[in-house]
Write an enzyme that holds these catalytic residues in place. Structure first.
Site, short mmCIF file in Angstrom:
data_model
loop_
_atom_site.label_atom_id
_atom_site.label_comp_id
_atom_site.label_asym_id
_atom_site.label_seq_id
_atom_site.Cartn_x
_atom_site.Cartn_y
_atom_site.Cartn_z
N MET A 47 0.50 -1.13 0.27
CA MET A 47 0.08 -0.25 -0.23
C MET A 47 1.06 1.05 0.18
SD MET A 47 -2.93 -1.31 2.80
CE MET A 47 -3.81 0.29 3.43
N HIS A 48 0.12 2.31 -0.33
CA HIS A 48 0.48 3.61 0.15
C HIS A 48 1.98 4.26 -0.97
CE1 HIS A 48 -1.20 3.04 4.04
NE2 HIS A 48 -0.28 2.25 4.61
N ASP A 102 -2.11 -5.21 0.37
CA ASP A 102 -2.02 -6.25 1.05
C ASP A 102 -2.62 -7.22 2.03
OD1 ASP A 102 -0.92 -4.38 2.60
OD2 ASP A 102 1.18 -5.01 1.94
#
Length: 484
Positions: A79-80, A235
């Site tokens: 992520m991110h 995830d």
């Protein structure tokens, strides 16, 4: 057949399941991580595609008939990450990754704007996407001026697979731009970082269709043109789909390098003050909360290296019977802590050492400290209104029966160990592909794995561990500022 593709930090994994959710085959390929400066972490999106091509080509070679039978594809990924695209979807710079902390000042400035916590339900962490874009605006203005779209890593894979700019709720909740309760982009938060909704992908639910496979990609890997590609998941949410952690109050504890206590919720319940992540889940009308500790098995690995022992030998030497608290307190803050302190400067501590303390006592202290950190996460979730009746343990630390008995006693809830199997993010992604293609309900698809063993709390020891937890809690305020 259904295909799950998980873009991990170090590799891409592609996994095939059949209609009964039995794993047919899997393949993976490595991805390199670049650290050009201290605190920076980057990847080239072209490497994600190359690794995915390698994994899919291996599946085609080994399972051509199964690949031809694929009816749905699901995606998951770390992520991110900030993947910046210009005209014609050209990648403008390497992706700034989830574990990149260069934007700590920008994150603090955004977090000081009360709208961010109010709308997203989360602290703005340096690893989140929005502060990275502010950093680019401040430090690479020419690049920022060329940005036409910002995609999360797995959604760049989707662009390659489908030609469409689409994301979904669970991953987007980690950007600091999503109105997490409304499950929609916030124009106000985007404007605060110099962007607009036109810079964002369209949003779907993770279990809904999120594009269809392009013909040229399909023909290369023995797949049918037009296969549904599901919205997918970040995830942790994908792993929860794989674990069947989708019903209100269901939870898993990931005892890996870092630690995660993940709870599914049927209502949006933010608690940003305790550094709890409150994100959308990958299925409709469902959210999740996450407490995160930065050093779980990593703390034991550090201690094992210090004393020249194998971690498994250290835990195996403790025997089967749970011992009372060691008397030595250990704070596992070797690289700071996330939940509940959000403190990057704090560091680990042994307290209460005596002449009689040996390797076994300090091993127990490390394991107890990690369990107390999970208890901090549990208490933070309780403050946000979430009560857990039991927890499923996953990750490398779950191989230690002693650690799971200890965790059950410290948390005060049964800890279940699932039967052997692959319940990770790639499996969860494949399940999302199945739901999107078949219109199947999450309740029908996202069943939990069989339980191999249940560790009940040791009621006779709970009071002693509650007292030890109180001492553990008192240490952080006592040393804060001293070790920073």
């Amino acid at each position: 057949m259904f295909l799950g593709i998980d873009l991990g930090t170090s590799s891409v994994k592609a996994l095939l399941i059949d209609g009964e959710q039995r794993i047919v085959a899997s393949a993976s390929a490595p991805v390199e991580l670049s650290r050009p400066h201290d605190g920076w972490s980057e990847q080239d999106p072209a490497d994600w595609i190359a690794a995915t091509e390698t994994a899919l080509a291996a599946l085609k070679q080994e399972q051509a008939a199964a690949m031809a039978a694929v009816r749905g594809i699901g995606l998951s990924g770390h992520m991110h990450g900030a993947t910046l695209l210009g005209d014609d979807d050209a990648v403008l710079r390497p992706c700034i990754m989830w574990n990149d902390v260069r934007s700590h000042a920008e994150a603090a400035a955004l977090d000081a704007d009360p709208r961010f916590r109010e709308i997203t339900g989360n602290i703005v962490f340096p690893g989140f996407t929005a502060p990275k874009l502010v950093w680019v605006r401040n430090n690479e203005p020419d690049t920022f001026a060329k940005v036409r779209k910002v995609l999360l890593p797995k959604d760049y894979l989707r662009l390659w697979l489908t030609g469409e700019h689409i994301s979904e709720m669970s991953d987007s909740a980690g950007t600091s731009w999503l109105d997490t309760g409304a499950r929609a982009w916030s124009g106000d938060l985007l404007a605060a970082t110099g962007l607009g909704e036109e810079h964002m992908p369209a949003l779907v639910e993770g279990s809904e269709p999120g594009g269809r496979l392009r013909g040229d990609i399909a023909s290369r890997f023995g797949l049918e043109t037009g296969i549904v590609v599901a919205g997918g998941a970040g995830d942790n949410a994908a792993a929860a789909i794989g674990m069947g952690t989708v019903h209100d109050g269901s939870a898993f504890a990931s005892l890996g390098t870092s630690g995660v206590l993940f709870a599914a919720n049927d209502a949006y319940s933010p608690n940003p003050a305790s550094a709890v992540h409150a994100f959308c889940h990958a299925i409709p009308a469902t959210w999740h909360q996450m407490g995160v500790i930065l050093s779980a098995t990593d703390a034991l690995n550090w201690y094992a290296k210090l004393v020249g022992k194998d971690p498994a030998a250290l835990t195996g030497g403790l025997g089967d019977m749970l011992e009372p608290p060691s008397g030595v307190a250990f704070l596992p803050y070797l690289s700071g802590e996330r939940t509940p302190h959000n403190d990057a400067a704090i560091r680990g501590v042994f307290a209460g050492l005596g002449h009689d303390d040996d390797t076994a006592a300090l091993t127990r202290a490390v394991m107890e400290g990690v369990c107390f950190a999970f208890r901090d996460c549990l208490e933070a979730l309780r403050e946000a209104g979430t009560t857990l009746g039991r927890v499923t343990a996953v990750g490398g630390g779950s191989r230690s029966d002693y650690w799971l008995k200890l965790m059950a006693t410290v948390l005060g809830v049964p800890v279940e160990l699932p039967a052997d199997g692959d319940f990770g993010a790639a499996f969860g992604a494949a399940r999302l592909g199945l739901m999107a293609a078949e219109g199947a309900s999450p309740a029908a698809v996202c069943t939990p794995p069989a339980v191999q063993k249940t560790h009940e709390p040791d009621r006779a020891m709970m009071s002693a561990f509650d007292d030890a937890y109180g001492r553990y809690r008192a240490l952080y305020p006592a040393i804060k500022g001293v070790l920073a």
